[in-house]
Write a protein that holds these residues in place. Structure first.
Motif, PDB file in Angstrom:
ATOM      1  N   THR A  75       0.825  -1.047   0.012  1.00 20.00           N
ATOM      2  CA  THR A  75      -0.166  -0.231   0.047  1.00 20.00           C
ATOM      3  C   THR A  75       0.852   0.965  -0.346  1.00 20.00           C
ATOM      4  O   THR A  75       2.702   1.036   0.217  1.00 20.00           O
ATOM      5  N   ILE A  76       0.239   2.131  -0.675  1.00 24.07           N
ATOM      6  CA  ILE A  76       1.238   3.186  -0.395  1.00 24.07           C
ATOM      7  C   ILE A  76       1.251   4.173   0.812  1.00 24.07           C
ATOM      8  O   ILE A  76       0.029   3.777   1.237  1.00 24.07           O
ATOM      9  N   THR A  77       2.084   4.831   1.152  1.00 21.01           N
ATOM     10  CA  THR A  77       2.341   5.574   2.543  1.00 21.01           C
ATOM     11  C   THR A  77       2.649   7.166   2.254  1.00 21.01           C
ATOM     12  O   THR A  77       3.435   7.410   1.369  1.00 21.01           O
ATOM     13  N   ARG A  82       2.041  12.213  -2.967  1.00 26.11           N
ATOM     14  CA  ARG A  82       0.433  11.639  -2.376  1.00 26.11           C
ATOM     15  C   ARG A  82      -0.979  12.600  -2.364  1.00 26.11           C
ATOM     16  O   ARG A  82      -2.053  11.908  -3.775  1.00 26.11           O
ATOM     17  N   ASN A  96       0.785  -0.272   7.194  1.00 26.53           N
ATOM     18  CA  ASN A  96       1.366  -1.007   8.671  1.00 26.53           C
ATOM     19  C   ASN A  96       1.637  -0.651   9.383  1.00 26.53           C
ATOM     20  O   ASN A  96       1.447  -1.204  10.510  1.00 26.53           O
ATOM     21  N   LEU A 286      14.905  -7.667  -3.625  1.00 31.03           N
ATOM     22  CA  LEU A 286      13.865  -7.193  -2.914  1.00 31.03           C
ATOM     23  C   LEU A 286      12.596  -7.693  -3.459  1.00 31.03           C
ATOM     24  O   LEU A 286      11.830  -8.125  -2.680  1.00 31.03           O
ATOM     25  N   SER A 287      12.980  -7.970  -4.594  1.00 29.42           N
ATOM     26  CA  SER A 287      11.306  -9.285  -4.811  1.00 29.42           C
ATOM     27  C   SER A 287      11.207 -10.375  -4.341  1.00 29.42           C
ATOM     28  O   SER A 287      10.122 -11.254  -5.244  1.00 29.42           O
ATOM     29  N   ALA A 304       4.137  -8.963   1.271  1.00 29.26           N
ATOM     30  CA  ALA A 304       5.784  -8.810   0.261  1.00 29.26           C
ATOM     31  C   ALA A 304       6.178  -8.389   1.704  1.00 29.26           C
ATOM     32  O   ALA A 304       6.304  -6.228   1.506  1.00 29.26           O
ATOM     33  N   THR A 308       5.446  -0.461  -3.009  1.00 25.87           N
ATOM     34  CA  THR A 308       3.529  -0.951  -4.669  1.00 25.87           C
ATOM     35  C   THR A 308       4.033  -0.972  -5.614  1.00 25.87           C
ATOM     36  O   THR A 308       3.701  -1.068  -6.997  1.00 25.87           O
ATOM     37  N   VAL A 309       5.527  -0.823  -6.047  1.00 23.73           N
ATOM     38  CA  VAL A 309       6.479  -0.516  -7.359  1.00 23.73           C
ATOM     39  C   VAL A 309       5.525   0.425  -8.555  1.00 23.73           C
ATOM     40  O   VAL A 309       5.084   0.105  -9.401  1.00 23.73           O
ATOM     41  N   HIS A 312       6.609   1.437 -11.906  1.00 22.90           N
ATOM     42  CA  HIS A 312       6.137   0.188 -13.255  1.00 22.90           C
ATOM     43  C   HIS A 312       4.695  -0.114 -13.217  1.00 22.90           C
ATOM     44  O   HIS A 312       4.346   0.017 -14.496  1.00 22.90           O
ATOM     45  N   SER A 323       8.368  -5.391 -15.759  1.00 21.18           N
ATOM     46  CA  SER A 323       8.501  -6.934 -14.957  1.00 21.18           C
ATOM     47  C   SER A 323       8.641  -6.801 -14.234  1.00 21.18           C
ATOM     48  O   SER A 323       9.870  -7.291 -13.286  1.00 21.18           O
ATOM     49  N   ASN A 325       7.927  -8.746 -10.903  1.00 20.74           N
ATOM     50  CA  ASN A 325       8.019 -10.320 -10.058  1.00 20.74           C
ATOM     51  C   ASN A 325       7.025 -10.110  -9.267  1.00 20.74           C
ATOM     52  O   ASN A 325       7.141  -9.616  -8.104  1.00 20.74           O
ATOM     53  N   ARG A 371      13.019 -10.223 -15.588  1.00 19.83           N
ATOM     54  CA  ARG A 371      14.188  -8.749 -15.998  1.00 19.83           C
ATOM     55  C   ARG A 371      15.190  -8.510 -14.748  1.00 19.83           C
ATOM     56  O   ARG A 371      16.356  -9.449 -15.209  1.00 19.83           O
TER      57      ARG A 371
HETATM   58  P1  NAP Z   1       9.187   0.028  -3.911  1.00 20.75           P
HETATM   59  O1  NAP Z   1       8.235  -0.126  -5.011  1.00 20.75           O
HETATM   60  O2  NAP Z   1       9.894  -1.234  -3.467  1.00 20.75           O
HETATM   61  O3  NAP Z   1      10.366  -0.058  -5.280  1.00 20.75           O
HETATM   62  C1  NAP Z   1      11.446   0.180  -5.476  1.00 20.75           C
HETATM   63  C2  NAP Z   1      12.127  -0.544  -7.233  1.00 20.75           C
HETATM   64  O4  NAP Z   1      12.226  -2.252  -6.429  1.00 20.75           O
HETATM   65  C3  NAP Z   1      11.180  -0.801  -8.078  1.00 20.75           C
HETATM   66  O5  NAP Z   1      11.096   0.730  -8.957  1.00 20.75           O
HETATM   67  C4  NAP Z   1      12.028  -1.476  -8.462  1.00 20.75           C
HETATM   68  O6  NAP Z   1      13.317  -1.432  -9.193  1.00 20.75           O
HETATM   69  C5  NAP Z   1      12.333  -2.616  -7.420  1.00 20.75           C
HETATM   70  N1  NAP Z   1      11.449  -3.716  -7.363  1.00 20.75           N
HETATM   71  C6  NAP Z   1      10.161  -3.842  -6.530  1.00 20.75           C
HETATM   72  N2  NAP Z   1       9.602  -4.804  -6.117  1.00 20.75           N
HETATM   73  C7  NAP Z   1       9.603  -5.323  -7.665  1.00 20.75           C
HETATM   74  C8  NAP Z   1       8.950  -5.982  -7.762  1.00 20.75           C
HETATM   75  N3  NAP Z   1       8.590  -6.827  -7.483  1.00 20.75           N
HETATM   76  N4  NAP Z   1       9.277  -6.770  -9.184  1.00 20.75           N
HETATM   77  C9  NAP Z   1      10.701  -5.919  -9.372  1.00 20.75           C
HETATM   78  N5  NAP Z   1      11.551  -5.228  -9.242  1.00 20.75           N
HETATM   79  C10 NAP Z   1      10.941  -5.077  -8.094  1.00 20.75           C
HETATM   80  O7  NAP Z   1       9.232   1.256  -3.179  1.00 20.75           O
HETATM   81  P2  NAP Z   1       8.921   2.399  -3.514  1.00 20.75           P
HETATM   82  O8  NAP Z   1       9.400   3.006  -5.102  1.00 20.75           O
HETATM   83  O9  NAP Z   1       9.870   3.279  -2.500  1.00 20.75           O
HETATM   84  O10 NAP Z   1       7.838   2.736  -3.724  1.00 20.75           O
HETATM   85  C11 NAP Z   1       6.269   3.139  -3.666  1.00 20.75           C
HETATM   86  C12 NAP Z   1       5.613   3.040  -3.191  1.00 20.75           C
HETATM   87  O11 NAP Z   1       5.749   1.450  -2.144  1.00 20.75           O
HETATM   88  C13 NAP Z   1       5.634   4.041  -2.207  1.00 20.75           C
HETATM   89  O12 NAP Z   1       4.269   4.800  -2.121  1.00 20.75           O
HETATM   90  C14 NAP Z   1       5.694   3.716  -0.851  1.00 20.75           C
HETATM   91  O13 NAP Z   1       4.997   4.485   0.168  1.00 20.75           O
HETATM   92  C15 NAP Z   1       4.673   2.181  -0.643  1.00 20.75           C
HETATM   93  N6  NAP Z   1       5.204   0.957   0.061  1.00 20.75           N
HETATM   94  C16 NAP Z   1       4.613  -0.294   0.781  1.00 20.75           C
HETATM   95  C17 NAP Z   1       5.169  -0.961   1.595  1.00 20.75           C
HETATM   96  C18 NAP Z   1       4.538  -1.768   2.132  1.00 20.75           C
HETATM   97  O14 NAP Z   1       3.039  -1.612   1.938  1.00 20.75           O
HETATM   98  N7  NAP Z   1       4.469  -2.817   2.187  1.00 20.75           N
HETATM   99  C19 NAP Z   1       7.122  -0.880   1.714  1.00 20.75           C
HETATM  100  C20 NAP Z   1       7.359  -0.387   0.953  1.00 20.75           C
HETATM  101  C21 NAP Z   1       7.225   1.120   0.075  1.00 20.75           C
HETATM  102  P3  NAP Z   1      12.848  -1.198 -10.777  1.00 20.75           P
HETATM  103  O15 NAP Z   1      12.094   0.279 -11.087  1.00 20.75           O
HETATM  104  O16 NAP Z   1      14.539  -0.728 -11.408  1.00 20.75           O
HETATM  105  O17 NAP Z   1      12.770  -2.234 -11.653  1.00 20.75           O
END
Ligand code: NAP
Ligand code: MG
Length: 402
Positions: A75-77, A82, A96, A286-287, A304, A308-309, A312, A323, A325, A371
């Motif tokens: 989920t988005i924080t 935002r 969370n 991380l994925s 996970a 929220t990626v 992507h 891509s 995962n 990827r």
């Molecule tokens: P993220 O969603 O974890 O992604 C960061 C980067 O990690 C992505 O751009 C991607 O890299 C790679 N990645 C992460 N998960 C992947 C997957 N399943 N498959 C492939 N690549 C993956 O972190 P963020 O972009 O910093 O955060 C986005 C939003 O998620 C924010 O609004 C944040 O608040 C929220 N968030 C929520 C939680 C939760 O709910 N538990 C945890 C952390 C963050 P590439 O672009 O290089 O492919």
């Protein structure tokens, strides 16, 4: 094949962006064809949190307390950006954080190991699970920038008016000050969650602090763990053939690097923050990191570890391939379904969850992956698949295993 029946609903917490898109794909391809899924659905997508003034998050956590097992999408924080993007009434708190506060839980994170992805620390042949205490210390601090000479004191005033006063430092010039705290209640919950998880997963538990330097603060963590262990868990650990091991944090770090993995490493809040990033990176991706919140009363919420990626998702909205995962999100589902199966005595559900996990691992070991995995895999000619095609490839493997 007849779909597996469930008796108690799973608490389903839907989420945001790319993981919300994947959530549906995973349900459609990998869960619904095989399981007569029974869930109590909560939409934790940011729009719905905003509509309900975040009540839905509280409701979903209370439902988890009621039923015992939840599966959560990322989920988005919200932050300032935002607020505009989603036209929010308020900068809602991290879901969370809200759920963790209601469940009083500890988060356990473990990597999923795959044969053709070699960790940077080559002797780590088994997963290391990090348990991070998620309350207090430097994350709830009070700080002062000291402007110049003067005395800094630590003062506690009891409700009965009794005062405890200690000099921190006699400043002769400018400096900095920080006040931190923790509570016996929170540390005890953390300890019980760790001991329960160790028994549940039949792994040794390691815990470390800096008690030689911090003779009251860190030492209290050490003492509470030891007392609870001796009184409530020593027998059970013996029966299970597992061990509780306490050492100093610097010794722990050295031992972790030399180890082969396969244990739980309980960390104070800051240590857990830092070490979980180190461990996650060393295992590869991380994925591939799973996460489960466990309450001291034995309530489980699976998710996970990644977010929220977002990037992507913007590509997806433009109709482009992504891509992403889904493995860690699939493992959130299998973790929750397996736990439900164990609690409700449905062996078919347990066995299905194990096969679905095996299918994820086998698909990558057979050379089909997304990827980011292909870039770190030792596989000679990996077939690189997009998000949905990878999920479909896992389904094919699953069908061959069932
Ligand atoms: P993220 O969603 O974890 O992604 C960061 C980067 O990690 C992505 O751009 C991607 O890299 C790679 N990645 C992460 N998960 C992947 C997957 N399943 N498959 C492939 N690549 C993956 O972190 P963020 O972009 O910093 O955060 C986005 C939003 O998620 C924010 O609004 C944040 O608040 C929220 N968030 C929520 C939680 C939760 O709910 N538990 C945890 C952390 C963050 P590439 O672009 O290089 O492919
Ligand atoms: Mg961190």
């Amino acid at each position: 094949m007849e779909r597996i029946k469930m008796t108690t609903p799973l608490v389903e917490m839907d989420g945001d962006e790319m993981t919300r898109v994947m959530w549906q794909m995973i349900k459609d391809e990998l869960i619904l064809p095989y399981v007569d899924l029974k869930t109590e659905y909560y939409d934790l997508g940011l729009e719905h949190r905003n509509e309900t003034d975040d009540q839905v998050t509280v409701d979903s956590a209370n439902a988890t307390l009621k039923y015992g097992v939840a599966v959560k999408c990322a989920t988005i924080t919200p932050n300032a950006a935002r607020m505009t993007e989603y036209n929010l009434k308020e900068m809602w708190k991290s879901p969370n954080g809200t759920i963790r506060a209601i469940l009083d839980g500890t988060v356990f994170r473990a990597p999923i190991l795959i044969r053709n992805i070699v960790p940077y620390v080559s002797n780590w042949s088994k997963p290391i699970t990090i348990a991070r205490h998620a309350y207090g210390d430097v994350y709830k601090n009070t700080e002062i920038k000291v402007p110049g000479p003067g005395r800094a004191e630590l003062v506690f005033t009891g409700e009965d008016g009794r005062e405890i006063r200690e000099t921190i430092h006699q400043f002769t010039g400018p400096g900095i000050l920080q006040g931190i705290h923790n509570t016996e209640k929170s540390i005890s919950s953390f300890a019980r969650a760790c001991f329960n998880y160790a028994l549940d997963s039949r792994q040794d538990l390691w815990f470390a602090t800096k008690d030689t330097i911090s003779k009251k603060y860190d030492h209290t963590f050490k003492d509470i763990f030891q007392e609870i262990y001796d009184e409530e868990y020593a027998e059970k650990f013996k029966e299970s053939g597992i061990e509780y091991f306490y050492t100093l944090i610097d010794d722990a770090v050295a031992r972790v690097i030399r180890s082969e993995g396969g244990f739980i490493w309980a960390c104070k809040n800051y240590d857990g923050d830092v070490m979980s990033d180190m461990v996650a990176t060393a295992y590869g991706d991380l994925s591939m990191m799973t996460s489960v919140l466990v309450s001291p009363s034995g309530v489980y919420e699976y998710e996970a570890a990644h977010g929220t990626v977002q990037q992507h998702y913007y590509k997806y909205l433009k109709g482009e391939e992504t891509s992403t995962n889904g493995i860690a999100t699939i493992f959130a589902w299998t973790g929750a379904l397996r736990k439900r199966g164990e609690l409700d005595h449905i062996p078919q559900l347990v066995s299905f969850s194990e096969k679905l996990e095996k299918a994820c691992i086998k698909t990558v070991e057979d050379g089909k992956m997304t990827r980011s995995l292909a870039s770190i895999s030792t596989c000679e000619n990996p077939v690189v698949l997009n998000c949905l095609d990878f999920i479909k490839a896992i389904r094919e493997t699953l069908d061959s295993l069932l």
